[in-house]
Structures are given as structure tokens and as C-alpha cells.
Scaffold this motif. Structure first.
Motif, mmCIF file in Angstrom:
data_model
loop_
_atom_site.group_PDB
_atom_site.id
_atom_site.type_symbol
_atom_site.label_atom_id
_atom_site.label_comp_id
_atom_site.label_asym_id
_atom_site.label_seq_id
_atom_site.Cartn_x
_atom_site.Cartn_y
_atom_site.Cartn_z
ATOM 1 N N TYR A 74 27.258 6.073 37.758
ATOM 2 C CA TYR A 74 27.273 7.076 39.133
ATOM 3 C C TYR A 74 27.305 6.208 40.379
ATOM 4 C CZ TYR A 74 25.364 10.381 35.886
ATOM 5 O OH TYR A 74 25.342 11.242 34.734
ATOM 6 N N PRO A 75 26.904 5.056 40.458
ATOM 7 C CA PRO A 75 27.392 4.335 41.692
ATOM 8 C C PRO A 75 28.625 4.252 41.884
ATOM 9 C CG PRO A 75 25.475 3.220 40.520
ATOM 10 C CD PRO A 75 25.975 3.973 39.541
ATOM 11 N N LEU A 76 29.611 3.818 40.882
ATOM 12 C CA LEU A 76 30.910 3.564 40.881
ATOM 13 C C LEU A 76 31.727 4.938 41.289
ATOM 14 C CD1 LEU A 76 33.693 2.119 40.929
ATOM 15 C CD2 LEU A 76 33.614 2.312 38.158
ATOM 16 N N LEU A 77 31.071 6.036 40.288
ATOM 17 C CA LEU A 77 31.654 7.433 40.727
ATOM 18 C C LEU A 77 31.445 8.177 42.195
ATOM 19 C CD1 LEU A 77 32.622 10.138 39.738
ATOM 20 C CD2 LEU A 77 30.254 10.730 38.985
ATOM 21 N N THR A 78 30.350 7.795 42.952
ATOM 22 C CA THR A 78 30.017 7.979 44.157
ATOM 23 C C THR A 78 30.966 7.210 45.145
ATOM 24 O OG1 THR A 78 27.697 8.365 43.706
ATOM 25 C CG2 THR A 78 28.379 7.846 45.943
ATOM 26 N N ARG A 79 31.175 6.126 44.625
ATOM 27 C CA ARG A 79 32.252 5.212 45.543
ATOM 28 C C ARG A 79 33.538 5.630 45.561
ATOM 29 N NH1 ARG A 79 32.646 -0.462 43.573
ATOM 30 N NH2 ARG A 79 30.348 -0.298 43.853
ATOM 31 N N LEU A 80 33.979 6.138 44.258
ATOM 32 C CA LEU A 80 35.328 6.594 44.115
ATOM 33 C C LEU A 80 35.591 7.784 44.773
ATOM 34 C CD1 LEU A 80 36.028 4.967 40.564
ATOM 35 C CD2 LEU A 80 36.793 4.206 42.892
ATOM 36 N N SER A 81 34.448 8.882 44.496
ATOM 37 C CA SER A 81 34.521 10.038 44.870
ATOM 38 C C SER A 81 35.099 10.250 46.292
ATOM 39 C CB SER A 81 33.688 10.872 44.446
ATOM 40 O OG SER A 81 33.417 11.086 43.129
ATOM 41 N N ALA A 135 24.892 0.025 49.233
ATOM 42 C CA ALA A 135 23.546 0.281 48.434
ATOM 43 C C ALA A 135 23.010 1.622 49.270
ATOM 44 C CB ALA A 135 22.364 -0.854 48.958
ATOM 45 N N ILE A 136 23.179 2.021 50.439
ATOM 46 C CA ILE A 136 22.869 3.247 51.112
ATOM 47 C C ILE A 136 23.746 4.222 50.434
ATOM 48 C CG2 ILE A 136 22.598 4.489 53.011
ATOM 49 C CD1 ILE A 136 21.695 1.857 54.510
ATOM 50 N N CYS A 137 25.046 4.034 50.503
ATOM 51 C CA CYS A 137 25.775 5.113 50.183
ATOM 52 C C CYS A 137 26.149 5.410 48.845
ATOM 53 C CB CYS A 137 27.417 4.747 50.739
ATOM 54 S SG CYS A 137 27.676 4.710 52.555
ATOM 55 N N GLU A 138 25.656 4.337 48.031
ATOM 56 C CA GLU A 138 25.726 4.748 46.491
ATOM 57 C C GLU A 138 24.188 5.003 46.204
ATOM 58 O OE1 GLU A 138 27.117 0.760 44.809
ATOM 59 O OE2 GLU A 138 28.944 1.160 45.826
ATOM 60 N N ARG A 139 23.410 5.266 46.978
ATOM 61 C CA ARG A 139 22.190 5.941 46.813
ATOM 62 C C ARG A 139 21.261 5.025 46.140
ATOM 63 N NH1 ARG A 139 26.185 10.083 45.968
ATOM 64 N NH2 ARG A 139 25.931 11.619 47.394
ATOM 65 N N ASP A 156 13.997 -4.376 44.537
ATOM 66 C CA ASP A 156 13.961 -4.102 43.150
ATOM 67 C C ASP A 156 15.047 -2.923 43.389
ATOM 68 O OD1 ASP A 156 12.424 -5.575 41.922
ATOM 69 O OD2 ASP A 156 10.748 -4.126 41.884
ATOM 70 N N LYS A 157 15.068 -1.890 44.201
ATOM 71 C CA LYS A 157 16.061 -0.967 44.615
ATOM 72 C C LYS A 157 17.489 -1.443 44.858
ATOM 73 C CE LYS A 157 12.756 2.201 46.584
ATOM 74 N NZ LYS A 157 12.177 2.815 47.795
ATOM 75 N N LEU A 158 17.497 -2.675 45.705
ATOM 76 C CA LEU A 158 18.759 -3.194 45.748
ATOM 77 C C LEU A 158 19.493 -3.753 44.453
ATOM 78 C CD1 LEU A 158 18.307 -5.391 48.904
ATOM 79 C CD2 LEU A 158 20.055 -3.713 48.797
ATOM 80 N N MET A 159 18.598 -4.203 43.598
ATOM 81 C CA MET A 159 19.050 -4.872 42.352
ATOM 82 C C MET A 159 19.349 -3.946 41.235
ATOM 83 S SD MET A 159 19.221 -8.133 43.136
ATOM 84 C CE MET A 159 19.423 -8.998 41.506
ATOM 85 N N SER A 160 18.745 -2.652 41.378
ATOM 86 C CA SER A 160 18.763 -1.782 40.417
ATOM 87 C C SER A 160 20.262 -1.332 40.027
ATOM 88 C CB SER A 160 17.936 -0.503 40.614
ATOM 89 O OG SER A 160 18.241 0.503 39.742
ATOM 90 N N PRO A 161 20.786 -1.265 38.920
ATOM 91 C CA PRO A 161 22.034 -0.988 38.617
ATOM 92 C C PRO A 161 22.673 0.431 38.577
ATOM 93 C CG PRO A 161 20.886 -1.377 36.644
ATOM 94 C CD PRO A 161 19.915 -1.711 37.595
ATOM 95 N N ASN A 162 21.447 1.558 38.336
ATOM 96 C CA ASN A 162 21.669 2.818 38.401
ATOM 97 C C ASN A 162 20.551 3.660 39.155
ATOM 98 O OD1 ASN A 162 22.218 5.514 37.637
ATOM 99 N ND2 ASN A 162 22.286 5.079 35.591
ATOM 100 N N PRO A 163 21.022 4.345 40.398
ATOM 101 C CA PRO A 163 20.132 4.990 41.325
ATOM 102 C C PRO A 163 19.604 5.922 40.594
ATOM 103 C CG PRO A 163 22.269 5.246 41.907
ATOM 104 C CD PRO A 163 22.443 4.203 40.801
ATOM 105 N N VAL A 164 20.129 6.750 39.587
ATOM 106 C CA VAL A 164 19.703 7.866 38.862
ATOM 107 C C VAL A 164 18.326 7.604 38.311
ATOM 108 C CG1 VAL A 164 20.002 9.555 37.199
ATOM 109 C CG2 VAL A 164 21.973 8.706 38.606
#
Length: 239
Positions: A128-135, A23-27, A225-233
Motif C-alpha cells: 500500500y505505501p508503494l501503491l499510494t506513491r505510484l498512484s 511518511a505523511i503522503c504514504e499515510r 514507531d509510525k515512521l518505522m512501520s512498513p505498512n500503514p494499513v
């Protein structure tokens, strides 16, 4: 947020640690977010003792700061600290690339190409969460391939901290404008270590140069709510 396996009625410490780490690393959780023990214990359905152990581990990773009489918070970086991390990243990854160029195998090349292909799909889909993780995983895998395990370990400790550098708008990250990871990999495959080092430096220079636009966060959202949000953007707006 990941789903806890149904066979286990209560999340393990390892599950919660990984969930908060991601959750932290994926922002999903911006710097300075308060990580209340009581709220997290209720959310995960575990004791505060387990949450306390998880927060201690995240503190050791430098992703969480523990403040006496105040509690735990997602750590933050100054712009200068972020730039120092990228400077160290460039130096260490250059040594890693030179080593990997001499030893990479066809199986390792295929694995990295598969990872890059998945990264491009995530980019096209604006996941974006998946992109962050894969990058991030591209650089982590390079570190894992290095025969000097001390270099690899050092880089793997540095990389997660870059997620704390909240000075840029995620949608403008350079990774989506050019397939730079493919360029780095193909130069490694061709045996041109110095060109690969140069390409990696330009790649990191591009990311670092975007650390000049401050962003603001939706402070009204609760921790859950932040933990459950699917998109940090959705939680970030440009200043």
C-alpha cells in the motif's frame, strides 16, 4: 522509512524533509500526529534547528500545522475540505488532459505505461505505501507534461493534501478494483480528450465517494514507531 546513505553520517535537511513528506503522503503518519522536535531530532541524529526548518517547509506544503505553544502536528482535513480539493482536482486535471492529448510523445506514453505496470504490481502485492506513491505519481506526471506550467504546478500542490483525507479505509480504495489509469492514458493516446476527461472524472468521483467511512488510528504507537512501520494499513481500523 528510507535508509540514509552510509557515506553521510548525519541526514541532511533535504533527506529528513523528503522522509517526513513521504511518511505523511504514504499515510504512515495520520492527521493530528504530534511531530515533536526533540523526538525527531533524536531519531534523525540532528539538531532541533534542522527539524524546525523541515517542519516549516512541510507547513508551507500544507501538510503540517504549526500551533503556538503546542508545536507541530500533521495537518487534517474536514470531509468538506477534502471534497473541495477533489472538485478543484477534477477541474484542473480536465484542462491538463486536454493539453496533454495534443502534445504527448511516444517516450512519454512509454514512461506512463511503465508507471502503471509498476502500480498494478504493487496493487497485486498489497504494497500500500508503494501503491499510494505510484498512484499519485501518475497524476503528477500528467501535470508535468502539461505545457501550461501554472496548471501543472497547481495540481501538484493539491494532490499531496488528499493524503490528509483520512475518511476512508485504504484497502477499499477504487484504484485496486479497476485499471482506471490505463483507461485514461489509452484514451489520451487515441486522441479522444473528452473521453479521457470523462474517465478521469469518474476515477476521481470513485475515490471521493469512498470518503464516507470514518477510520480510527492506533494512538498508542509512538511517532518513531509510525515512521518505522512498513505498512500503514496495520495502524488503521474501520469504524
Amino acid at each position: 522509512m528510507r535508509q540514509q546513505p552510509k557515506s553521510d553520517p548525519k541526514p541532511s535537511e533535504e533527506f529528513i524533509y523528503t522522509d517526513l513528506y513521504n511518511a505523511i503522503c504514504e499515510r504512515h503518519l495520520p492527521p493530528d500526529t504530534k511531530l515533536g522536535e526533540a523526538m525527531l531530532a533524536e531519531h534523525y541524529g540532528v539538531s532541533r534547528t534542522i527539524i524546525r526548518q523541515v517542519l516549516l517547509r512541510l507547513s508551507s506544503d500544507r501538510l503540517v500545522k504549526l500551533e503556538p505553544n503546542r508545536g507541530a502536528f500533521v495537518a487534517s482535513l474536514s470531509l468538506e475540505e477534502a471534497r473541495q480539493i477533489y472538485e478543484a482536482w477534477r477541474l484542473v486535471e480536465a484542462a491538463i488532459i486536454r493539453d496533454v492529448t495534443q502534445s504527448i510523445t511516444p517516450e512519454q506514453i512509454a514512461s506512463l505505461r511503465s508507471l502503471i505496470a509498476a502500480e498494478r504490481v504493487a496493487c497485486d502485492e498489497q504494497n500500500y505505501p508503494l501503491l499510494t506513491r505510484l498512484s499519485t505519481q501518475f497524476h503528477v506526471q500528467l501535470a508535468d507534461l502539461c505545457r501550461n506550467k501554472f496548471l501543472g504546478r497547481f495540481l501538484k500542490e493539491l494532490i499531496p493534501q488528499t493524503s490528509l483525507a483520512y475518511f476512508y479505509e485504504i484497502r477499499k480504495m477504487p484504484v485496486c478494483t479497476k485499471d482506471e489509469h490505463s483507461e485514461i492514458l489509452e484514451l489520451i493516446v487515441a486522441g479522444d480528450a473528452e473521453a479521457a476527461v470523462s474517465a478521469a472524472k469518474q476515477h476521481l468521483d470513485g475515490i471521493e465517494s469512498s470518503l464516507n467511512a470514518r477510520v480510527a488510528f492506533d494512538r498508542q504507537m509512538s511517532l518513531v514507531d509510525k515512521l518505522m512501520s512498513p505498512n500503514p494499513v496495520a495502524k488503521i481500523r474501520s469504524l
